[in-house]
Design a protein around this motif. Sequence first.
Motif, PDB file in Angstrom:
ATOM      1  N   UNK A   1      35.830  18.357 -31.386  1.00 46.73           N
ATOM      2  CA  UNK A   1      34.782  19.136 -30.744  1.00 46.73           C
ATOM      3  C   UNK A   1      33.531  18.282 -30.560  1.00 46.73           C
ATOM      4  N   UNK A   2      32.835  18.552 -29.454  1.00 50.12           N
ATOM      5  CA  UNK A   2      31.569  17.853 -29.202  1.00 50.12           C
ATOM      6  C   UNK A   2      30.409  18.836 -29.087  1.00 50.12           C
ATOM      7  N   UNK A   3      30.652  20.058 -29.526  1.00 54.54           N
ATOM      8  CA  UNK A   3      29.614  21.075 -29.368  1.00 54.54           C
ATOM      9  C   UNK A   3      29.199  21.642 -30.714  1.00 54.54           C
ATOM     10  N   UNK A   4      28.197  22.474 -30.672  1.00 55.60           N
ATOM     11  CA  UNK A   4      27.759  23.179 -31.869  1.00 55.60           C
ATOM     12  C   UNK A   4      28.770  24.258 -32.227  1.00 55.60           C
ATOM     13  N   UNK A   5      28.733  24.683 -33.479  1.00 55.51           N
ATOM     14  CA  UNK A   5      29.630  25.742 -33.928  1.00 55.51           C
ATOM     15  C   UNK A   5      28.905  27.076 -33.865  1.00 55.51           C
ATOM     16  N   UNK A   6      29.721  28.135 -33.819  1.00 52.36           N
ATOM     17  CA  UNK A   6      29.183  29.489 -33.818  1.00 52.36           C
ATOM     18  C   UNK A   6      30.032  30.336 -34.753  1.00 52.36           C
ATOM     19  N   UNK A   7      29.402  31.175 -35.530  1.00 54.90           N
ATOM     20  CA  UNK A   7      30.120  32.030 -36.470  1.00 54.90           C
ATOM     21  C   UNK A   7      30.711  33.213 -35.706  1.00 54.90           C
ATOM     22  N   UNK A   8      32.034  33.216 -35.562  1.00 54.28           N
ATOM     23  CA  UNK A   8      32.701  34.254 -34.767  1.00 54.28           C
ATOM     24  C   UNK A   8      33.879  34.830 -35.536  1.00 54.28           C
ATOM     25  N   UNK A   9      34.417  35.937 -35.012  1.00 55.00           N
ATOM     26  CA  UNK A   9      35.554  36.600 -35.630  1.00 55.00           C
ATOM     27  C   UNK A   9      36.859  35.876 -35.270  1.00 55.00           C
ATOM     28  N   UNK A  10      37.880  36.158 -36.050  1.00 52.98           N
ATOM     29  CA  UNK A  10      39.212  35.607 -35.801  1.00 52.98           C
ATOM     30  C   UNK A  10      39.659  35.953 -34.376  1.00 52.98           C
ATOM     31  N   UNK A  11      39.479  37.221 -33.978  1.00 54.01           N
ATOM     32  CA  UNK A  11      39.923  37.668 -32.671  1.00 54.01           C
ATOM     33  C   UNK A  11      39.211  36.912 -31.553  1.00 54.01           C
ATOM     34  N   UNK A  12      37.942  36.600 -31.754  1.00 54.41           N
ATOM     35  CA  UNK A  12      37.178  35.862 -30.744  1.00 54.41           C
ATOM     36  C   UNK A  12      37.675  34.417 -30.623  1.00 54.41           C
ATOM     37  N   UNK A  13      38.060  33.848 -31.754  1.00 52.11           N
ATOM     38  CA  UNK A  13      38.554  32.470 -31.745  1.00 52.11           C
ATOM     39  C   UNK A  13      39.862  32.366 -30.961  1.00 52.11           C
ATOM     40  N   UNK A  14      40.755  33.346 -31.159  1.00 50.84           N
ATOM     41  CA  UNK A  14      42.016  33.360 -30.411  1.00 50.84           C
ATOM     42  C   UNK A  14      41.740  33.499 -28.920  1.00 50.84           C
ATOM     43  N   UNK A  15      40.861  34.443 -28.574  1.00 48.68           N
ATOM     44  CA  UNK A  15      40.530  34.669 -27.169  1.00 48.68           C
ATOM     45  C   UNK A  15      39.900  33.424 -26.543  1.00 48.68           C
ATOM     46  N   UNK A  16      39.018  32.781 -27.283  1.00 47.69           N
ATOM     47  CA  UNK A  16      38.338  31.589 -26.784  1.00 47.69           C
ATOM     48  C   UNK A  16      39.328  30.447 -26.546  1.00 47.69           C
ATOM     49  N   UNK A  17      40.246  30.239 -27.481  1.00 49.72           N
ATOM     50  CA  UNK A  17      41.251  29.196 -27.319  1.00 49.72           C
ATOM     51  C   UNK A  17      42.138  29.453 -26.116  1.00 49.72           C
ATOM     52  N   UNK A  18      42.534  30.708 -25.942  1.00 50.55           N
ATOM     53  CA  UNK A  18      43.380  31.065 -24.812  1.00 50.55           C
ATOM     54  C   UNK A  18      42.639  30.863 -23.495  1.00 50.55           C
TER      55      UNK A  18
END
Length: 634
Positions: A310-327
Amino acid sequence: MIEEKMLILLRQGKISKWFSGIGQEAISVGVTKALKDEEYILPMHRNLGVFTSRNIPLNRLFGQWQGKQSGFTQGRDRSFHFGTQEYRIIGMISHLGPQLGVADGIALADMLRRKKRVTAVFTGEGATSEGDFHEALNVASVWNLPVLFCIENNGYGLSTPTKEQYNCKNLVDRAKGYGMESRIIDGNNILEVYTKVDELCKAIRKRPRPVLLEFQTFRMRGHEEASGTKYVPDKLMKKWADKDPISNYETFLLAENIISKEEIEQLKDAITTEINSNLQLAFDESEVEVVETKELKEVYKDFEYQHIESKSAVKNIRFVDAVSQGLEQSMERYNELIIMGQDIADYGGVFKITEGFTAKFGKSRVRNTPICESAIVSTAMGLSINGMKAVVEMQFADFVSSGFNPIVNYLAKVHYRWGEHADVVIRMPCGGGVGAGPFHSQTNEAWFTKTPGLKVVYPSSPYDAKGLLNTAINDPNPVLFFEHKGLYRSVYGDVPEDYYTLPFGKANLMREGDELTIVSYGAALIWVTEILDRNNNVSADVIDLRTLQPLDIESVYTSVKKTGKLIIMHEDTLFGGIANDIAAMVTENCFEFLDAPIKRVGSLETPVPFAKNLEGNYLPKERFEKALIVLHNY
């Protein structure tokens, strides 16, 4: 003539089995000749004419039937159970039905690319009773896919006559229920087969849609040669012998002065020479060499993992958001990645993973499907065969049982059998603890870790979920991606906002200690940390497996050699679960380092119950805490 030769070789024990297409040759040849060379065709057992019409070298066919290296499966499968991209032929598996859905996927890829092509797929009248037949026709009709569904109605399914297989007058009558066109064709008349199929192909290329064809013909030999034909009345056999497509076509050509008897004899002499010379090539070839490392290596297509930081900042997100973001980021990365599943388009899926995706990527790439898991998994396989990537969302992991066959018998075995890969990810929302009962709560990863050719991923954190999903989509092999729905909105984590990947087969050492080793994954890993927080006198290595196939057993060995004690927990029921294999491997490889018996903890050996107190008793959390204390005090 090839068939007649094969029957001799069968009697001589030089091939192991033969499914004869004698009497049905006009269908295979006529359909194949009506298709263009670049158009895919999916034949069955009796479609030798498909292979000869596409000019496959005979020595390779003979090598295939003798289990030689020159064969398309290198001795790993027999008969026409193979495919070849070079000749755009995709062979069947013994379960028959899945190839109909595969044809849907191939045709879907052509349609999405705006290629004016037809896909033809064969089935016998017996396989039209399978659910896959009906699912595939329905999907093709709903999506207007350019598929020719070719039924060879040859009178018998092994020994069962058609009157005991279906109760409609003609099989094409079923097309009405799916809103598609249909035709009945004399399958023993080569001119009728070619002319009508050629006309249909030209029409479908202009206006894509599926058509159901019933070729009326007869099987003159046994289902396979060992079966014989004693169950067929002599009168019926004679009736169809008089309709033999080759002898009748010869008679027609002679009567029209298109060919002479002398020319026929010359053709036969040339063909005999071609058959014999190619047979000799196959006979002269040595038996397949057994190289164990090669056999193991070719279960999966080679995948060179590319680590992307990763080359960006991190954000505290939910598991469901991480799956959606990856997809979503994978959809941006691959413009030929197709997502399929129930209610995933405008509705966004029952867990809202794909909410907003249709606005961004369109309904052609984010596809609502009918409720037909088997056909959709097969369609994903077809997309892969035709060069695309597919992600299939099981609405709940429990429902994968309706698509089990194509996963374990097609996707899992296709690369080992004939070198084709299955670029398919199946997302599996799974797990209990949410009061969903027996049909929405299973965590059924053990169904798939046992099947060579599949990869199984099971993250426990948002960071892992996104990185591992990206890798799963990059990997050209079939991946079962388990997402515990109990974690979707309860677990948060720091996740990079941009695209990154994480490797398969590398466990995560989440905590370090020196008294014992704890191995787990998924939601059970979250329970482990909660229990350790309550028992802070226990100093433990905590290993999150992250992927179950491939499995990072070396990390477990390293930890056990340090701590001398091991406890494994998973949410799945204990018997047959992966904890047993891990325990066995540690016993075999680290026995001298163990200071206590290995403990295994899993859920109760029952279906997942609904009531909260029953489900609490079913899940292994309390049993794990007790076992942990016992092991710690040993």
